[in-house]
Design an enzyme around this catalytic site. Structure first.
Site, PDB file in Angstrom:
ATOM      1  N   GLU A  41       1.030  -5.929  -1.434  1.00 36.59           N
ATOM      2  CA  GLU A  41       1.503  -4.626  -1.931  1.00 36.59           C
ATOM      3  C   GLU A  41       2.983  -4.675  -2.310  1.00 36.59           C
ATOM      4  O   GLU A  41       3.398  -4.043  -3.291  1.00 36.59           O
ATOM      5  CB  GLU A  41       1.249  -3.529  -0.890  1.00 36.59           C
ATOM      6  CG  GLU A  41      -0.205  -3.369  -0.438  1.00 36.59           C
ATOM      7  CD  GLU A  41      -1.207  -3.263  -1.575  1.00 36.59           C
ATOM      8  OE1 GLU A  41      -0.837  -2.784  -2.663  1.00 36.59           O
ATOM      9  OE2 GLU A  41      -2.366  -3.687  -1.385  1.00 36.59           O
TER      10      GLU A  41
ATOM     11  N   CYS B  27      -7.996  -7.589  -5.971  1.00 34.78           N
ATOM     12  CA  CYS B  27      -7.053  -6.507  -6.279  1.00 34.78           C
ATOM     13  C   CYS B  27      -7.791  -5.430  -7.055  1.00 34.78           C
ATOM     14  O   CYS B  27      -8.516  -5.741  -7.993  1.00 34.78           O
ATOM     15  CB  CYS B  27      -5.889  -7.057  -7.097  1.00 34.78           C
ATOM     16  SG  CYS B  27      -4.673  -5.803  -7.516  1.00 34.78           S
TER      17      CYS B  27
ATOM     18  N   HIS C 182       3.255  -5.971  -5.721  1.00 35.45           N
ATOM     19  CA  HIS C 182       2.982  -4.944  -6.743  1.00 35.45           C
ATOM     20  C   HIS C 182       4.260  -4.187  -7.110  1.00 35.45           C
ATOM     21  O   HIS C 182       4.478  -3.849  -8.273  1.00 35.45           O
ATOM     22  CB  HIS C 182       1.964  -3.921  -6.220  1.00 35.45           C
ATOM     23  CG  HIS C 182       0.531  -4.284  -6.483  1.00 35.45           C
ATOM     24  ND1 HIS C 182       0.045  -4.510  -7.748  1.00 35.45           N
ATOM     25  CD2 HIS C 182      -0.530  -4.437  -5.647  1.00 35.45           C
ATOM     26  CE1 HIS C 182      -1.257  -4.790  -7.666  1.00 35.45           C
ATOM     27  NE2 HIS C 182      -1.637  -4.768  -6.408  1.00 35.45           N
TER      28      HIS C 182
ATOM     29  N   GLY D 291      -5.247  -1.598   0.705  1.00 35.61           N
ATOM     30  CA  GLY D 291      -3.877  -1.241   0.386  1.00 35.61           C
ATOM     31  C   GLY D 291      -3.804  -0.715  -1.037  1.00 35.61           C
ATOM     32  O   GLY D 291      -4.659  -1.034  -1.869  1.00 35.61           O
TER      33      GLY D 291
HETATM   34 ZN    ZN Z   1      -3.473  -5.300  -5.677  1.00 39.03          ZN
END
Ligand code: ZN
Length: 187
Positions: A132, A89, A135, A46
């Site tokens: 996501e 990540c 984020h 992602g």
């Molecule tokens: Zn990430």
């Protein structure tokens, strides 16, 4: 299409709440193409727009053959928190920690033509949607750790000294971490 460089923890864009997308012009399709290409280049599951320096509520995903993008995503429903599994990540390269997430989520949003999306996901895809969406709210998975894991993660981030490494080196390092995704980390 273009491969974009990935922003690393310490970059303020990763800590900014991203803006709703209101302009559905041709630039949006190109951005999403570039995000897919960048994600494929680092074998990520992602990628959220802030990770490539774009402060917009957009992410792309590719999990177990299911791929797509979501614009202005909203976690509309979820079930109980499941036992934690390791996550990583691309913006915190080289590290992985166990994060507790919902096992099932329903996500709404729109596609690049402004058409409504209503997606349900379990397992890795559900984790990806949560990671996501975080984020886009300026949140990184390490913020969800507590106790010893949190202390260890913060120490490891300091030790990694990310701000002294060039973006290109980081992208290469991110790529090697991305390869580890097969064992269960979400980017
Ligand atoms: Zn990430």
């Amino acid at each position: 299409m273009a491969i974009l460089s990935i922003r690393i923890i310490g970059d303020p864009v990763l800590r900014t709440v991203a803006e709703e997308v209101t302009d559905f012009g041709p630039g949006l399709a190109k951005l999403i193409d570039d995000m897919h290409q960048t994600m494929a280049d680092v074998q990520g599951a992602g990628l959220a727009a802030p990770q490539i320096g774009v402060n917009k509520r957009i992410f792309t995903y590719n999990v177990d053959g299911e791929q797509g993008h979501v614009i202005n995503p909203v976690l509309a429903a979820c079930d109980d928190l499941a036992a934690g599994e390791p996550e990583g990540c691309l913006s915190v390269p080289g590290l992985g920690y166990t994060v507790v997430r919902h096992r099932w989520v329903r996500l709404t949003g729109v596609d690049l033509n402004g058409r409504p999306l209503d997606l349900e996901a379990t397992g890795l895809l559900a984790k990806c949607f949560q990671h996501e969406t975080d984020h886009l709210n300026g949140k990184l998975y390490v913020d969800r750790l507590d106790g010893d894991d949190r202390r260890e993660a913060l120490r490891a981030i300091r030790r990694a000294n990310y701000h002294n490494v060039t973006a290109q080196t980081m992208a290469r390092r991110a790529q090697s971490v991305g390869s580890a995704f097969a064992v269960g980390a979400v980017q």
